[in-house]
Each structure stands twice: as structure tokens, then as C-alpha cells.
Design a protein around this motif. Structure first.
Motif, mmCIF file in Angstrom:
data_model
loop_
_atom_site.group_PDB
_atom_site.id
_atom_site.type_symbol
_atom_site.label_atom_id
_atom_site.label_comp_id
_atom_site.label_asym_id
_atom_site.label_seq_id
_atom_site.Cartn_x
_atom_site.Cartn_y
_atom_site.Cartn_z
ATOM 1 N N ARG A 169 0.821 -1.219 0.000
ATOM 2 C CA ARG A 169 0.000 0.000 0.000
ATOM 3 C C ARG A 169 0.851 1.262 0.000
ATOM 4 O O ARG A 169 0.473 2.276 -0.590
ATOM 5 C CB ARG A 169 -0.917 -0.024 1.237
ATOM 6 N N TRP A 196 8.515 -7.352 -4.858
ATOM 7 C CA TRP A 196 7.223 -7.973 -4.596
ATOM 8 C C TRP A 196 7.236 -9.443 -5.011
ATOM 9 O O TRP A 196 8.076 -9.867 -5.805
ATOM 10 C CB TRP A 196 6.121 -7.258 -5.374
ATOM 11 N N SER A 199 2.226 -12.541 -6.909
ATOM 12 C CA SER A 199 0.824 -12.269 -6.546
ATOM 13 C C SER A 199 0.656 -10.839 -6.051
ATOM 14 O O SER A 199 -0.343 -10.178 -6.365
ATOM 15 C CB SER A 199 0.353 -13.265 -5.484
ATOM 16 N N GLU A 200 1.625 -10.335 -5.274
ATOM 17 C CA GLU A 200 1.566 -8.938 -4.843
ATOM 18 C C GLU A 200 1.620 -7.997 -6.041
ATOM 19 O O GLU A 200 0.889 -6.994 -6.108
ATOM 20 C CB GLU A 200 2.725 -8.631 -3.899
ATOM 21 N N ALA A 202 0.698 -8.638 -9.119
ATOM 22 C CA ALA A 202 -0.549 -8.729 -9.881
ATOM 23 C C ALA A 202 -1.636 -7.887 -9.224
ATOM 24 O O ALA A 202 -2.382 -7.164 -9.907
ATOM 25 C CB ALA A 202 -0.986 -10.191 -9.984
ATOM 26 N N THR A 203 -1.732 -7.954 -7.909
ATOM 27 C CA THR A 203 -2.720 -7.144 -7.187
ATOM 28 C C THR A 203 -2.444 -5.661 -7.367
ATOM 29 O O THR A 203 -3.356 -4.857 -7.603
ATOM 30 C CB THR A 203 -2.706 -7.508 -5.696
ATOM 31 N N ALA A 204 -1.174 -5.282 -7.256
ATOM 32 C CA ALA A 204 -0.805 -3.875 -7.389
ATOM 33 C C ALA A 204 -1.136 -3.346 -8.782
ATOM 34 O O ALA A 204 -1.671 -2.235 -8.923
ATOM 35 C CB ALA A 204 0.686 -3.708 -7.110
ATOM 36 N N ARG A 206 -3.411 -4.367 -10.817
ATOM 37 C CA ARG A 206 -4.865 -4.211 -10.958
ATOM 38 C C ARG A 206 -5.315 -2.906 -10.299
ATOM 39 O O ARG A 206 -6.136 -2.168 -10.848
ATOM 40 C CB ARG A 206 -5.595 -5.403 -10.333
ATOM 41 N N GLU A 207 -4.777 -2.620 -9.121
ATOM 42 C CA GLU A 207 -5.179 -1.406 -8.419
ATOM 43 C C GLU A 207 -4.690 -0.141 -9.121
ATOM 44 O O GLU A 207 -5.294 0.925 -8.994
ATOM 45 C CB GLU A 207 -4.646 -1.445 -6.986
#
Length: 367
Positions: A169, A196, A199-200, A202-204, A206-207
Motif C-alpha cells: 500500500r 514484490w 501475486s503482490e 498482480a494485485t498492485a 490491478r489497483e
């Protein structure tokens, strides 16, 4: 024209502030100035910036490998016998900064000998490049304030944002603050230095999808083979391999295996000769390139812009050419000037620059 002497001069110049990113932190530019002398009175120069946390080299190791191994092998050789010289250098594994500095110093001599800039010998596509500025770890407010200052002072509108922290974050907030404060006309891309997990990352991504990022570099380790491939396959922007693809062979494997779709070229790690091989492979495979930065001083930056401007493919994107702004001083007699968001290639023979001997005497570490 024969090589008669090779000098290695370790020097240290403090940064104006610590530079922080996922793979390390630096407070001082501890580099090695390399000089190659010839029997015709010409001297070629280049900079070797060791990065121990990335490639394992140190200031002492660069000096030692050149003085103890490379210099004795190269003494008396013709400066234009580059293939023979590279064959001798490659008998020793690793040591990319040391080898690259020797290669670029020889190109500097070649340009001086015929009275032409190195960038023309390499290709001569253009005489300048757009500049990208790297933003290190800090709070969203401080990072945004630095970006605003850089844009106002130098006209730079392309920013590389260092990410890879935990929690994720912290980095997402920085990217969002930059977009909100700088607006839509500024180009942003991210570099994770393998910080990262897949998976971290990929999430980042997307955000951050609504921020219009243009590149994603080394967000997770290439050793996470399946995770990295899944990430690259679903990444909507070019995924750049940097420290995971440091040789022509690694670049080819990375692109063919799906570990990346673009490549960062750093002359500090592949010189001019190796960088051309990487560039031409990328062109043949349809991969984009970006001219990267090894936290270079002005001499290293001259080499990067000389190579990047020489070729159409390497000059399309903004090059990372502004890290020298974070140094408290430098070694060149005439400082580089970024204006209107671009940096021009020096126009003199060879690399077109000269070392300030007084400054070198002040910062050298071997006296």
C-alpha cells in the motif's frame, strides 16, 4: 594504435540525499574511473559504477580485476581489435561494470582517432533524448514534491517510480499521489527491483490500472518462474527485464520464455558493444527497449545518451538520464544540462567530455 596503460582510479562523491529502492540503498557514489592510454597519445575514459547488491561488484573488486587480470592481458593490443579483446575479457566470468568501462573507453579512443563522436560511430540516429527521472522510496508528499520540482526546473515529464516495499500500500499511495498532483500529461512507470512476489505485483497492477502506467519493470524475481510468467502474460503494459537479463543470452531466454516483453539496456553493464548486441536481438524479436540507469554520474550518463540517441529503437522512449542530479558534485569539466525535458549528446570527438583533474584529485580514494 596500441594500448600502453590502463588506469583505475576509485573515487567517492556523496549524494545529496539517500537513494532508496527494493534492492538496496546508496548514500555515496563509489565508482571507478577507467582510463585507457595508447602509444599515439590518445586516452579513452569511462566510468564503472559497482552495484554490489545487484551484480556483486565493489569498488575494490573492479579495481582489482582490471589491474590484476584485464590490464596484463590487454597491454600491447590494438585498440580496434575489439573482438579479440572481448574474447580475453570473457574468459573471466562476471565483472560487468569493469568489462563495460574498458569497452566504452576503447570506443572513446576510436571516436577521437577519427575526429567523430562515438554516437555517430554507433549509428547517429539523433542528437538528444527525452529524459526520465527516477523517484526513490519516500512518503507520497515528498515524492510528489520532488517530481513537481524536477518538472518545473528541467521540463521532465516522464518519471520512473521505485516500488517493491512491504506493505504494498505504501507504493500504491505514492503512485496515486503522483498522478493526482502531476496530472494526465505526465508519464509514469514502476520498477520493483524484484521486491514484490508475483501475486503482490498482480494485485498492485490491478489497483494501478486506472493510472495509465506505461511500463512495469522487475516487479518480482525471475526465479519465481511460473509466477513471473503468469504475471507477464496478464500485464497490460510492456514488462521490462533489467537485472534479470544482463547478457545477450539472458535477454534471449527471458524474451522467449515469457519472463519479459521489453528489456532495459544499461551501458554501464554491457558497454557499447554488448549493448548493441542486446538491442539488435530485441529488434529481431520485436521487443521494446528502454535506456536504463545504474545510478550513473555525468560520465556514465554521457555514455547512456550517446548510445540511446544513436539508434532509432533505443531513442523512442525517454532514457533514464537524470540520476546525476542527485550527486553533490561530479568530475566533468563541463556539466551536463537538461533543458525542456531533453539531454543533448556532447558534440566533440569520442565521448566529447573531459575530466576535471582538480575534482578527481579531491574525490579519489587511492591517495
Amino acid at each position: 594504435m596500441k594500448i600502453t596503460e590502463i588506469e583505475t582510479i576509485p573515487y567517492a562523491i556523496p549524494y545529496t540525499k539517500p537513494l532508496r529502492f527494493a534492492s538496496g540503498e546508496v548514500h555515496t557514489a563509489e565508482h571507478v574511473l577507467v582510463r585507457v592510454h595508447t602509444d599515439e597519445g590518445l586516452t579513452g575514459v569511462a566510468d564503472a559504477p559497482p552495484r554490489p547488491f545487484t551484480y556483486g561488484e565493489t569498488q575494490k573488486s573492479v579495481t582489482a580485476v582490471i589491474e590484476d587480470l584485464f590490464a596484463p592481458q590487454l597491454m600491447g593490443l590494438d585498440v580496434f581489435a575489439r573482438e579479440r579483446i572481448h574474447a580475453l575479457l570473457h574468459r573471466t566470468v562476471g565483472n560487468p561494470a569493469a568489462k563495460s568501462a574498458l569497452d566504452m573507453a576503447l570506443w572513446d579512443i576510436a571516436g577521437q582517432s577519427c575526429g567523430r563522436p562515438v554516437t555517430e560511430l554507433l549509428g547517429g540516429h539523433t542528437d538528444r533524448m527525452r529524459v526520465s527521472h527516477m523517484l526513490g522510496f519516500d512518503t507520497p508528499q515528498r515524492v510528489a514534491e520532488e517530481a513537481e520540482r524536477i518538472r518545473a526546473t528541467y521540463g521532465i515529464t516522464v518519471f520512473k517510480v521505485k516500488v517493491g516495499r512491504h506493505p504494498v500500500r505504501a507504493d500504491l499511495d505514492v503512485c496515486r499521489a503522483l498522478r493526482e498532483i502531476l496530472g494526465e500529461q505526465v508519464e509514469l512507470y514502476v520498477d520493483g527491483n524484484r521486491g514484490w512476489t508475483a501475486s503482490e505485483a498482480a494485485t498492485a497492477l490491478r489497483e494501478l490500472d486506472d493510472l495509465g502506467l506505461t511500463l512495469a519493470e522487475e516487479l518480482c524475481p525471475a526465479d519465481d518462474v511460473l509466477g513471473r510468467r503468469r504475471l507477464v502474460r496478464h500485464c497490460r503494459v510492456p514488462f521490462v527485464a533489467d537485472e534479470s537479463a544482463t547478457t545477450p543470452a539472458e535477454v534471449t531466454r527471458s524474451l522467449l520464455d515469457g519472463d519479459a516483453t521489453a528489456i532495459s539496456i544499461k551501458t554501464a553493464r554491457t558497454g557499447f558493444t554488448g549493448s548493441q548486441r542486446v538491442l539488435f536481438q530485441c529488434e529481431g524479436l520485436g521487443a521494446e527497449v528502454v535506456m536504463g540507469n545504474q545510478i550513473d554520474g555525468q560520465l556514465g550518463t554521457v555514455c547512456t545518451v550517446a548510445f540511446g540517441a544513436a539508434h532509432a529503437a533505443s531513442s523512442r522512449r525517454a532514457g533514464e538520464l537524470s540520476n546525476f542530479l542527485d550527486m553533490s558534485d561530479d568530475l566533468l569539466t563541463e556539466s551536463l544540462a537538461i533543458a525542456g525535458g531533453t539531454l543533448a549528446v556532447p558534440g566533440g570527438p569520442g565521448l566529447g567530455v573531459a575530466i576535471d583533474e582538480d575534482k578527481l584529485a579531491r574525490y579519489r580514494q587511492d591517495h
